[in-house]
Design a protein around this motif. Structure first.
Motif, short mmCIF file in Angstrom:
data_model
loop_
_atom_site.label_atom_id
_atom_site.label_comp_id
_atom_site.label_asym_id
_atom_site.label_seq_id
_atom_site.Cartn_x
_atom_site.Cartn_y
_atom_site.Cartn_z
N VAL A 300 -17.92 -10.16 14.51
CA VAL A 300 -16.95 -9.07 14.50
C VAL A 300 -17.63 -7.78 14.97
CG1 VAL A 300 -15.61 -10.08 12.60
CG2 VAL A 300 -17.46 -8.47 12.09
N THR A 301 -16.85 -6.77 15.19
CA THR A 301 -17.41 -5.46 15.52
C THR A 301 -17.82 -4.75 14.24
OG1 THR A 301 -15.31 -4.27 15.35
CG2 THR A 301 -15.81 -5.32 17.48
N PRO A 302 -18.68 -3.73 14.33
CA PRO A 302 -19.04 -2.98 13.12
C PRO A 302 -17.83 -2.38 12.41
CG PRO A 302 -20.62 -2.53 14.86
CD PRO A 302 -19.52 -3.34 15.48
N ALA A 303 -16.85 -1.91 13.17
CA ALA A 303 -15.65 -1.33 12.54
C ALA A 303 -14.86 -2.40 11.80
CB ALA A 303 -14.78 -0.67 13.60
N GLN A 304 -14.72 -3.57 12.39
CA GLN A 304 -14.03 -4.67 11.71
C GLN A 304 -14.81 -5.08 10.47
OE1 GLN A 304 -13.98 -7.34 15.08
NE2 GLN A 304 -11.79 -7.02 15.47
N ARG A 305 -16.13 -5.14 10.59
CA ARG A 305 -16.97 -5.49 9.44
C ARG A 305 -16.76 -4.52 8.29
NH1 ARG A 305 -22.50 -4.39 9.29
NH2 ARG A 305 -21.87 -2.38 10.18
N ASP A 306 -16.75 -3.23 8.60
CA ASP A 306 -16.60 -2.24 7.54
C ASP A 306 -15.27 -2.40 6.81
OD1 ASP A 306 -19.06 -1.27 8.27
OD2 ASP A 306 -18.27 0.44 9.41
N ALA A 307 -14.21 -2.65 7.58
CA ALA A 307 -12.88 -2.81 6.98
C ALA A 307 -12.81 -4.08 6.14
CB ALA A 307 -11.82 -2.81 8.06
N LEU A 308 -13.36 -5.17 6.65
CA LEU A 308 -13.33 -6.43 5.92
C LEU A 308 -14.20 -6.38 4.67
CD1 LEU A 308 -13.50 -8.78 9.02
CD2 LEU A 308 -11.60 -8.68 7.39
N GLU A 309 -15.34 -5.75 4.81
CA GLU A 309 -16.24 -5.65 3.66
C GLU A 309 -15.61 -4.82 2.54
OE1 GLU A 309 -20.84 -4.33 2.57
OE2 GLU A 309 -20.10 -4.14 4.62
N ALA A 310 -14.95 -3.75 2.92
CA ALA A 310 -14.30 -2.91 1.92
C ALA A 310 -13.17 -3.66 1.22
CB ALA A 310 -13.76 -1.64 2.58
N ALA A 311 -12.48 -4.52 1.95
CA ALA A 311 -11.32 -5.22 1.40
C ALA A 311 -11.69 -6.45 0.59
CB ALA A 311 -10.37 -5.61 2.53
N CYS A 312 -12.65 -7.25 1.09
CA CYS A 312 -12.90 -8.54 0.44
C CYS A 312 -14.36 -8.82 0.16
CB CYS A 312 -12.33 -9.67 1.29
SG CYS A 312 -13.26 -9.99 2.81
N GLY A 313 -15.24 -7.85 0.41
CA GLY A 313 -16.63 -8.00 0.03
C GLY A 313 -17.46 -8.94 0.87
N CYS A 314 -16.96 -9.32 2.05
CA CYS A 314 -17.77 -10.21 2.89
C CYS A 314 -19.09 -9.52 3.23
CB CYS A 314 -17.02 -10.59 4.15
SG CYS A 314 -16.64 -9.22 5.25
N GLU A 315 -20.13 -10.32 3.42
CA GLU A 315 -21.47 -9.78 3.64
C GLU A 315 -21.87 -9.86 5.11
OE1 GLU A 315 -23.88 -10.46 -0.46
OE2 GLU A 315 -23.78 -12.18 0.89
N THR A 316 -22.65 -8.88 5.53
CA THR A 316 -23.25 -8.94 6.86
C THR A 316 -24.43 -9.89 6.82
OG1 THR A 316 -22.62 -6.66 7.34
CG2 THR A 316 -24.37 -7.63 8.69
N PHE A 317 -24.42 -10.88 7.71
CA PHE A 317 -25.49 -11.87 7.72
C PHE A 317 -26.51 -11.56 8.82
CE2 PHE A 317 -25.79 -15.14 4.75
CZ PHE A 317 -26.59 -16.16 5.24
#
Length: 351
Positions: A300-317
């Motif tokens: 994903v893009t960094p912006a998508q990552r930030d939104a997804l992480e905020a919503a569901c806690g997914c981690e950057t691998f």
């Protein structure tokens, strides 16, 4: 929204909690030594493995199981052959090394230890005789760090290689439930693993138990060493029956003759993860790897990552570049279809 950070955010499956509550007032001996719940759990796990000639011991968590299992198979001058991304190499703060043993990583890059790469490490480490650490065991994990699932052919290939070099195989089974209920398992079963591995463990922490792993030990060196290493390396739980109660409940035969609780919990996590994968792919998100387990990785893009992480806690691998990152979504025993669909709907607004 439910978190998709990992598979141990929740407490435990209701059946596990109920069993712990029902046995709470019992008084038993400690340290997993002879209490009826640990003994029943051992009996059930041996039956599930199709072997009555193995030791079944209980560990508090994955790092403890890995350290005790790997170091117990090795002599002082030996090391464990594993992939470069193996848990014992990158995620356990040098725990094996802190115990005076060496990790010998290969150049495999997909999470699977290959016979070819293992042979290169073997030849190199034996090229100078006494001056280099000698391989003493093989370490693999199922699932792999990237959610990969070992199938029968690949598993037998690394076991055959290990046997040809007289090396015991140790399998990290922190997510073994997910692996063996995955459609990618390709005929690999618990019974087959029990026949071929010197030792392995059945993960509970990441499959609906409050905590705990059940180690199955066939290799005589580890069978002798385990009780002493468990105490020496701070892994012996005084209230050991808590481990026995949980694994007894997880592997007790179902009243209707169906799957035991352990496999049902794992299967739910996989089904939800594959539903999530299909939904994200349909939206145009790019998978990273080919996971058929409860861990799913996407670019994903960094912006998508930030939104997804905020919503569901997914981690950057991984951070692949300034424009691309790899995130991990993990489903658990407690994840439901509605949770998955909610996440897919959110992702649709970001695609």
């Amino acid at each position: 929204m439910r978190m998709f950070r990992n598979d141990y955010s929740e407490g435990a499956a209701p059946e596990i909690l109920a069993a712990l509550a029902a046995t709470n007032d019992e008084q038993t001996v400690g340290y997993t030594e002879g209490d009826p719940h640990c003994e029943r759990a051992r009996e059930l796990i041996r039956a599930a493995c199709g072997r009555d000639d193995v030791d079944v011991e209980f560990c508090v968590g994955g790092t403890s199981a890995n350290v005790i299992g790997v170091t117990g198979l090795l002599r002082e001058w030996e090391g464990a052959v594993c992939t470069k991304d193996a848990h014992i190499n990158v995620h356990e703060t040098g725990a094996v090394a802190a115990c005076g043993r060496t990790v010998l990583p290969t150049d495999d890059s997909d999470g699977f230890l290959s016979p070819e790469a293992a042979e290169r490490v073997w030849r190199f480490q034996n090229s100078c005789g006494r001056h280099m650490t000698r391989p003493g065991c093989v370490y693999i994990s199922d699932t792999t760090e990237l959610g990969g699932v070992w199938d029968l052919e690949r598993f037998d290939a690394i076991c055959d290689w290990a046997d040809s070099h007289d090396l015991p195989v140790f399998l990290d089974g922190a997510r073994l439930g997910s692996a063996l209920t995955s459609p990618a398992a390709g005929g690999l079963t618990l019974e087959h693993i029990a026949r071929r591995c010197g030792a392995f463990y059945i993960g509970g922490t990441k499959n609906g138990l409050l905590f705990g792993e059940a180690m199955v030990i066939a290799h005589p060196r580890l069978r002798e060493a385990f009780p002493f290493l468990q105490k020496e390396r701070c892994g012996l739980l005084a209230k050991g029956r808590l481990l026995g109660v949980q694994f007894e409940t997880a592997f007790e035969p179902a009243a209707d003759g169906g799957e035991t609780l352990y496999w049902r919990l794992a299967r739910n996590a996989n089904e939800c993860a594959l539903r999530l994968r299909a939904g994200l792919v349909e939206l145009g998100f790019k998978p990273y790897g080919d996971s058929a387990s409860n861990q799913q990785f996407f670019v994903v893009t960094p912006a998508q990552r930030d939104a997804l992480e905020a919503a569901c806690g997914c981690e950057t691998f991984y951070e692949l570049s300034d424009e691309q990152v790899v995130v991990r979504f993990v489903c658990s025993w407690a994840t439901g279809e509605k949770d998955v669909d909610e996440l897919i709907a959110l992702a649709g607004t970001l695609a």
